[in-house]
Design an enzyme around this catalytic site. Structure first.
Site, PDB file in Angstrom:
ATOM      1  N   ARG A  15     -20.977 -24.730 -32.647  1.00  0.00           N
ATOM      2  CA  ARG A  15     -21.170 -25.857 -31.735  1.00  0.00           C
ATOM      3  C   ARG A  15     -20.604 -25.508 -30.361  1.00  0.00           C
ATOM      4  O   ARG A  15     -19.729 -24.643 -30.239  1.00  0.00           O
ATOM      5  CB  ARG A  15     -20.492 -27.103 -32.303  1.00  0.00           C
ATOM      6  CG  ARG A  15     -21.143 -27.550 -33.621  1.00  0.00           C
ATOM      7  CD  ARG A  15     -20.461 -28.741 -34.211  1.00  0.00           C
ATOM      8  NE  ARG A  15     -19.175 -28.341 -34.776  1.00  0.00           N
ATOM      9  CZ  ARG A  15     -18.539 -29.012 -35.723  1.00  0.00           C
ATOM     10  NH1 ARG A  15     -19.054 -30.117 -36.211  1.00  0.00           N
ATOM     11  NH2 ARG A  15     -17.380 -28.603 -36.181  1.00  0.00           N
ATOM     12  N   GLU A  18     -16.803 -25.195 -29.719  1.00  0.00           N
ATOM     13  CA  GLU A  18     -16.061 -24.295 -30.604  1.00  0.00           C
ATOM     14  C   GLU A  18     -16.056 -22.879 -30.014  1.00  0.00           C
ATOM     15  O   GLU A  18     -16.985 -22.109 -30.215  1.00  0.00           O
ATOM     16  CB  GLU A  18     -16.697 -24.278 -31.993  1.00  0.00           C
ATOM     17  CG  GLU A  18     -16.636 -25.614 -32.678  1.00  0.00           C
ATOM     18  CD  GLU A  18     -17.381 -25.639 -33.999  1.00  0.00           C
ATOM     19  OE1 GLU A  18     -17.167 -26.617 -34.734  1.00  0.00           O
ATOM     20  OE2 GLU A  18     -18.158 -24.731 -34.303  1.00  0.00           O
ATOM     21  N   GLU A  26     -13.088  -5.581 -35.246  1.00  0.00           N
ATOM     22  CA  GLU A  26     -14.293  -6.251 -35.741  1.00  0.00           C
ATOM     23  C   GLU A  26     -13.986  -7.668 -36.197  1.00  0.00           C
ATOM     24  O   GLU A  26     -14.705  -8.248 -37.000  1.00  0.00           O
ATOM     25  CB  GLU A  26     -14.925  -5.444 -36.877  1.00  0.00           C
ATOM     26  CG  GLU A  26     -14.001  -5.213 -38.035  1.00  0.00           C
ATOM     27  CD  GLU A  26     -14.597  -4.315 -39.100  1.00  0.00           C
ATOM     28  OE1 GLU A  26     -14.346  -4.585 -40.285  1.00  0.00           O
ATOM     29  OE2 GLU A  26     -15.302  -3.360 -38.747  1.00  0.00           O
TER      30      GLU A  26
END
Length: 108
Positions: A15, A18, A26
């Site tokens: 979203r 976020e 990684e």
């Protein structure tokens, strides 16, 4: 190349409120805003599904399937960012030890 592809999938799934940060080689740090553990689990499942459904073309023409392992931790009132990240990191390693391609929620 794979990390860039993964980052694109993650950004496209999260979203707008976020943030996502690359946090080490990684690993990514996702600041997920949820009202409940159930909502966090739904978001984690959504992310796992998006990554499982993607593949990265590699130079020999084959497709590389992607998976992720997520460590989730609720930020408690007494937490600072460092302690919350440490708990999430421990949950991440629990997920990797138990088979990867999953999410684990840290103990409260």
């Amino acid at each position: 190349m794979v990390l860039r592809q993964l980052a694109g999938i993650l950004k496209g799934t999260l979203r707008s409120n976020e943030p996502l940060y690359r946090f080490g080689g990684e690993e990514f740090l996702w600041l997920l805003q949820c009202k409940s553990a159930a909502e966090a689990e739904q978001s984690a499942q959504r992310l796992l599904s998006a990554v499982r459904g993607a593949a990265v073309p590699i130079p020999d023409g084959a497709l590389l399937a992607l998976t992720v392992t997520l460590g989730l931790a609720r930020v408690r009132e007494q937490d600072d960012l460092s302690s919350a990240i440490m708990r999430a990191d421990l949950a991440l390693y629990d997920g990797k030890k138990s088979g990867r391609d999953r999410y684990v929620i840290a103990d409260p």
